[in-house]
Write a protein that holds these residues in place. Structure first.
Motif, PDB file in Angstrom:
ATOM      1  N   TYR A 266      -0.180   4.849  10.855  1.00  0.00           N
ATOM      2  CA  TYR A 266      -0.988   4.498   9.676  1.00  0.00           C
ATOM      3  C   TYR A 266      -1.737   3.187   9.915  1.00  0.00           C
ATOM      4  O   TYR A 266      -2.922   3.062   9.592  1.00  0.00           O
ATOM      5  CB  TYR A 266      -0.033   4.396   8.485  1.00  0.00           C
ATOM      6  CG  TYR A 266      -0.672   4.353   7.127  1.00  0.00           C
ATOM      7  CD1 TYR A 266      -1.321   5.467   6.604  1.00  0.00           C
ATOM      8  CD2 TYR A 266      -0.601   3.200   6.348  1.00  0.00           C
ATOM      9  CE1 TYR A 266      -1.894   5.436   5.339  1.00  0.00           C
ATOM     10  CE2 TYR A 266      -1.158   3.162   5.083  1.00  0.00           C
ATOM     11  CZ  TYR A 266      -1.807   4.281   4.588  1.00  0.00           C
ATOM     12  OH  TYR A 266      -2.369   4.235   3.332  1.00  0.00           O
ATOM     13  N   LEU A 267      -1.051   2.205  10.507  1.00  0.00           N
ATOM     14  CA  LEU A 267      -1.723   0.929  10.808  1.00  0.00           C
ATOM     15  C   LEU A 267      -2.718   1.072  11.957  1.00  0.00           C
ATOM     16  O   LEU A 267      -3.822   0.545  11.893  1.00  0.00           O
ATOM     17  CB  LEU A 267      -0.693  -0.157  11.151  1.00  0.00           C
ATOM     18  CG  LEU A 267      -0.352  -1.104  10.005  1.00  0.00           C
ATOM     19  CD1 LEU A 267       0.706  -0.494   9.110  1.00  0.00           C
ATOM     20  CD2 LEU A 267       0.130  -2.447  10.515  1.00  0.00           C
TER      21      LEU A 267
ATOM     22  N   LYS B  48       0.219  -4.188   2.593  1.00  0.00           N
ATOM     23  CA  LYS B  48       1.436  -4.035   3.386  1.00  0.00           C
ATOM     24  C   LYS B  48       1.959  -2.611   3.434  1.00  0.00           C
ATOM     25  O   LYS B  48       1.848  -1.846   2.475  1.00  0.00           O
ATOM     26  CB  LYS B  48       2.547  -4.907   2.795  1.00  0.00           C
ATOM     27  CG  LYS B  48       2.389  -6.382   3.011  1.00  0.00           C
ATOM     28  CD  LYS B  48       2.338  -6.834   4.454  1.00  0.00           C
ATOM     29  CE  LYS B  48       3.668  -6.733   5.185  1.00  0.00           C
ATOM     30  NZ  LYS B  48       3.617  -7.458   6.486  1.00  0.00           N
ATOM     31  N   VAL B  49       2.568  -2.300   4.565  1.00  0.00           N
ATOM     32  CA  VAL B  49       3.313  -1.056   4.742  1.00  0.00           C
ATOM     33  C   VAL B  49       4.784  -1.455   4.897  1.00  0.00           C
ATOM     34  O   VAL B  49       5.098  -2.399   5.628  1.00  0.00           O
ATOM     35  CB  VAL B  49       2.803  -0.310   5.989  1.00  0.00           C
ATOM     36  CG1 VAL B  49       3.710   0.847   6.347  1.00  0.00           C
ATOM     37  CG2 VAL B  49       1.373   0.167   5.753  1.00  0.00           C
TER      38      VAL B  49
ATOM     39  N   ASP C  23       0.831  -1.196   0.000  1.00  0.00           N
ATOM     40  CA  ASP C  23       0.000   0.000   0.000  1.00  0.00           C
ATOM     41  C   ASP C  23       0.864   1.243   0.000  1.00  0.00           C
ATOM     42  O   ASP C  23       0.682   2.150  -0.807  1.00  0.00           O
ATOM     43  CB  ASP C  23      -0.882  -0.050   1.262  1.00  0.00           C
ATOM     44  CG  ASP C  23      -1.691   1.205   1.468  1.00  0.00           C
ATOM     45  OD1 ASP C  23      -1.872   1.965   0.499  1.00  0.00           O
ATOM     46  OD2 ASP C  23      -2.153   1.442   2.602  1.00  0.00           O
ATOM     47  N   ARG C  24       1.857   1.280   0.927  1.00  0.00           N
ATOM     48  CA  ARG C  24       2.624   2.505   1.123  1.00  0.00           C
ATOM     49  C   ARG C  24       3.999   2.196   1.651  1.00  0.00           C
ATOM     50  O   ARG C  24       4.182   1.235   2.406  1.00  0.00           O
ATOM     51  CB  ARG C  24       1.906   3.357   2.170  1.00  0.00           C
ATOM     52  CG  ARG C  24       1.699   4.771   1.686  1.00  0.00           C
ATOM     53  CD  ARG C  24       1.088   5.616   2.730  1.00  0.00           C
ATOM     54  NE  ARG C  24       2.018   6.709   2.988  1.00  0.00           N
ATOM     55  CZ  ARG C  24       1.691   7.789   3.681  1.00  0.00           C
ATOM     56  NH1 ARG C  24       0.496   7.912   4.192  1.00  0.00           N
ATOM     57  NH2 ARG C  24       2.565   8.752   3.865  1.00  0.00           N
TER      58      ARG C  24
ATOM     59  N   ASN D   2      -4.301   1.321   6.311  1.00  0.00           N
ATOM     60  CA  ASN D   2      -3.584   0.508   5.314  1.00  0.00           C
ATOM     61  C   ASN D   2      -4.499  -0.470   4.594  1.00  0.00           C
ATOM     62  O   ASN D   2      -5.460  -0.995   5.140  1.00  0.00           O
ATOM     63  CB  ASN D   2      -2.449  -0.276   5.988  1.00  0.00           C
ATOM     64  CG  ASN D   2      -2.956  -1.346   6.941  1.00  0.00           C
ATOM     65  OD1 ASN D   2      -3.699  -1.067   7.862  1.00  0.00           O
ATOM     66  ND2 ASN D   2      -2.565  -2.583   6.697  1.00  0.00           N
TER      67      ASN D   2
END
Ligand SMILES: NC(=O)c1ccc[n+]([C@@H]2O[C@H](COP(=O)([O-])OP(=O)(O)OC[C@H]3O[C@@H](n4cnc5c(N)ncnc54)[C@H](OP(=O)(O)O)[C@@H]3O)[C@@H](O)[C@H]2O)c1
Length: 340
Positions: A326-327, A335-336, A312-313, A332
């Protein structure tokens, strides 16, 4: 070199960037220069001081990296220098470089982008252990996946598609279009609907053969009830223990009070014709041969385009705190990954 340390149990602000000497590999080990580092929910739980397997704080979190071997210890074939690899790491992943036993550095396929490689192993191995090994997924099974748009969730979605299973996936509503595009036939808005009732409605009262539940507490009871006869519940996490970026005594208490400690008794399991199994990848770290076998299968599916690691990012390593937020904020989709 730089690494990110959990300096104190607490909010993402407790993550600190520090400078430390470059480690030298011991005999039988290699040093990996990291190019991408997967962020996993367990890193957040560890940062809050709630993960029983974590080392004592302060420590460097991180369970998986992708990079290149840039030094080898004595006894290791020097031709491995420069080899692109992926690896599970028992902590220490949030580092520009780290040393691990040579046999745990897995060759990285040339066509796998490094960001995908950094976020591949933990999610897909957990999904594989849960669905394929423990739950014995078969074609046409109906499978309930919680947090279906998360890292492990999307990996499980991919594996369900490999097996031709029908997918019921809980996620925040903004992620439903994405899930449909990934092959989830029945996205469920668990934030506004009762997922157990939704599974019953959408499956015409039949329930699911497999439920993957990393949410914990009362969710385990409801997922168990959502199973059809001969169904299996896979317990593989306790996401609801950490509803915020700070420790929540209320969430801890709620978890303690709603966990079905005495529910899945042998007699009840037999009478219900249901199974409850557990997965903790962290306790399989030393099963190198077993994990290799699973990775080989997963990479074969990757090679033929049957699985697609969704990153994802990415965040710079120094912004690990933003990645954790972010999580926590449930933003999300997939995956980050941290980039050193
Ligand atoms: N047993 C094992 O070996 C193993 C290995 C890896 C991971 N796990 C567990 O599997 C779960 C998923 O891990 P992951 O790394 O792939 O993370 P993830 O699913 O990407 O985690 C974040 C997502 O979880 C969902 N979520 C549901 N309840 C939440 C809450 N209370 N707080 C924050 N997010 C919540 C959110 O998606 P929505 O907004 O769509 O709900 C959020 O985007 C975690 O519980 C993790 O500990 C277990």
């Amino acid at each position: 070199m730089r690494q990110v340390v959990i300096s104190k149990a607490g909010s993402p602000d407790m993550l600190r960037v520090v400078d430390v000497p470059l480690p030298e590999p011991d005999p039988g080990s290699v040093r990996i220069k990291s190019a991408a580092i997967g962020v996993n929910f367990a890193d957040l739980v560890g940062r809050l001081g709630l993960y029983p397997d974590s080392p004592k704080i302060p420590y460097v979190p991180g369970y998986e990296v992708a990079g290149t071997i840039d030094a080898v210890g004595s006894g290791v074939d020097a031709s491995r220098l420069g080899e692109p690899v992926i690896a599970l790491t028992r902590f220490n992943g949030y580092s520009e470089a780290l040393c691990i036993p040579a046999d745990q550095a897995i060759p990285r396929p040339a066509k796998m982008p490094v960001e995908q490689a950094g976020g591949f192993l933990v999610s897909y191995l957990t999904a594989y252990a849960s669905l394929v090994v423990m739950a014995g997924i078969k074609p046409h099974d109906r499978v309930l996946i919680h947090a279906a748009a998360g890292g492990v969730g999307l990996a499980a979605v991919d594996l369900c598609r490999v097996y031709g299973a029908t997918i019921y996936g809980t996620a925040s509503p903004a992620k439903h279009d994405f899930l449909r595009a990934r092959g989830v036939q029945f996205p469920i808005d668990y934030r506004h609907q009762d997922f157990e009732k939704e599974v019953a409605r959408l499956s015409d009262g039949r329930g699911v053969q497999i439920a993957l539940d990393p949410i914990g507490g009362r969710s385990w009871t409801k997922s168990y009830r959502a199973l059809s006869p001969t169904g299996r519940l896979v317990i593989n996490g306790v996401t609801s223990l950490t509803p915020r970026a700070r420790r929540s005594l209320r969430a801890l208490l709620r978890m303690a009070l709603t966990t079905p400690w005495l529910r899945f008794t042998p007699v009840r399991l037999a009478n219900d014709n249901k199974g409850v199994v557990g997965v903790n990848l962290g306790h399989l770290w030393d099963e190198t041969a077993l994990l290799r076998e699973w990775v080989t299968q997963l990479l074969a599916w990757y090679d033929t385009g049957r699985i697609d690691i969704h990153v994802d990012r990415t965040f710079p390593l120094a912004e690990a705190a933003a990645a954790h937020r972010y999580l926590h904020e449930r933003r999300n989709t997939g995956k980050v990954v941290l980039i050193p």
